[in-house]
Design a protein around this motif. Sequence first.
Motif, PDB file in Angstrom:
ATOM      1  N   ARG B 125       0.667  -1.251  -0.103  1.00  0.00           N
ATOM      2  CA  ARG B 125       0.094   0.059  -0.026  1.00  0.00           C
ATOM      3  C   ARG B 125       0.917   1.209  -0.188  1.00  0.00           C
ATOM      4  NH1 ARG B 125      -3.315  -2.428   4.067  1.00  0.00           N
ATOM      5  NH2 ARG B 125      -5.303  -3.383   3.076  1.00  0.00           N
ATOM      6  N   GLY B 128       1.906   2.630  -3.061  1.00  0.00           N
ATOM      7  CA  GLY B 128       0.785   3.177  -3.883  1.00  0.00           C
ATOM      8  C   GLY B 128       0.103   2.136  -4.864  1.00  0.00           C
ATOM      9  N   MET B 129       0.265   1.154  -4.255  1.00  0.00           N
ATOM     10  CA  MET B 129      -0.456  -0.067  -5.366  1.00  0.00           C
ATOM     11  C   MET B 129      -2.061  -0.035  -5.037  1.00  0.00           C
ATOM     12  SD  MET B 129       1.600  -3.628  -5.330  1.00  0.00           S
ATOM     13  CE  MET B 129       3.548  -3.364  -5.757  1.00  0.00           C
ATOM     14  N   ARG B 130      -2.645  -0.393  -6.099  1.00  0.00           N
ATOM     15  CA  ARG B 130      -4.124  -0.448  -6.038  1.00  0.00           C
ATOM     16  C   ARG B 130      -4.443  -1.889  -5.454  1.00  0.00           C
ATOM     17  NH1 ARG B 130      -7.169   1.955 -11.171  1.00  0.00           N
ATOM     18  NH2 ARG B 130      -8.802   1.436  -9.758  1.00  0.00           N
TER      19      ARG B 130
END
Lengths: 262, 220
Positions: B125, B128-130
Amino acid sequence: MSGHEGGRTMVEVKDLKLSYGENQILRGVSLTVPEGGILAIIGPSGSGKSTLLRCINLLARPSAGSVRVGSEAVTFDGSKRRILPDRALAAFRSNTGMVFQHFNLFPHMTALENVMEGPVTVRKRPRAEAEAAARALLAKVGLSDKADAYPGKLSGGQKQRVAIARALAIEPSVMMFDEATSALDPELVGEVLAVIRQLSNEGMTMLIVTHEMAFARQIADRIIFMRDGLIVEEGPAQSLIDNPVEESTRSFLAHFKGAGLT
Amino acid sequence: MYDWDFSILWQFRWLLLVGLGVTLLFTLATSLLGLLIGTVVALLRLIPSWFTTAPLLAYVGLFRCTPVLVQLIWFYYALPGLTGIMLTPSLAAGLALSLYGGAFFAEIIRGGIVSIEPGQWDGARALGMRRHEMMRRIILPQAITRMLPALANQGVLQLKNTSLASAVAVPDLLYQSQIITAETYRPLEVYTAVAIIYLVVLFPLTLAVHGLEVWLGRDR
């Protein structure tokens, strides 16, 4: 060290509150960090320092207050609805690079793949370009020879340096360190602090939660002392460590002075 | 003393081979469909809402806690009476075995996912991972390694459970052996041979999965 003061504000936290049930972790915390500034946050365990960092990249969910990083701001209204849609949430988080106490490297990827993961998956960079950049970052943290090693084969200090490279790879505007050296054997602390020091020389904006008082005094522009979810005292790094005003700051720092750590 | 005579089986070799083919095809189809169902159910179970959790729990509970033979017979005989939908034996058996397997796969997959340390989710997270990127790149690759022994175990059961499809006249290996028995009055030879065929197919498969586990666990 205070040459960056007066630049535009990079991080702004206003009246941040967070509680888990009856337990109030943050009770109204406000702070600002200018571009290129370095803020260290110190305080006893359970004072809310780590939670504060986790609120700034929305890993934790405050019940009130607001957070701004660069030009993106989020206000918390205490509702149960999600803070932001998935895409916007991810984009907000990618403004900050986070380094964790326990590294949180991805064990199924090599050091190089760990560093490439953000650029390739999040920033959608071509693999070749991402690999070149990742190798340069590994060189920067002194681990060129460990590119193909899996995290399980690295020492704690090496793991943390890979984690720093991984966080830097997404080109964040702010770096946050959450007790980055607390899980390391004493002889490995220095190599990690050296990398952070190098970043400070390059003008990186940083928030550093740490128990290394001497390091905080030397590297930070300003220091915040937190206790029980509140900022007790804030000031220029050297004066806060050397001449704390508040009694609770004094007694906290006395533990370190007694051990000769400042 | 019983007079063993396996030579009578030779004339039925093609029947047995076809039966083995049906068994393997059924195993493959119901395992894949079961895995698909299990994955979807496991991922939906991660949503912290009773609107999704309650029906999924009901599904898993129902299919895990009733005998698969009963489910099979129910799909074939009871469903047409209740809904007017008439299923062929193969379709009824395939559906029952897939849903049965899916309930077990769902629990295995969910268990694997929640066993991944919170720090891995944080790390993903923070980059910046979806959500789907985090699942695909970070969580599932690690979870699958942990799930593999249990998934393989369920796969083995899935293959053996296909023998129950013979109850609704699906011409699998066991059904063929019943036909041969009726013709030859040699049940001991026939069932011994069938047992050996199952063993010869499954044992190397379990060894292969073990090898895969070792290979996936390298370097860690």
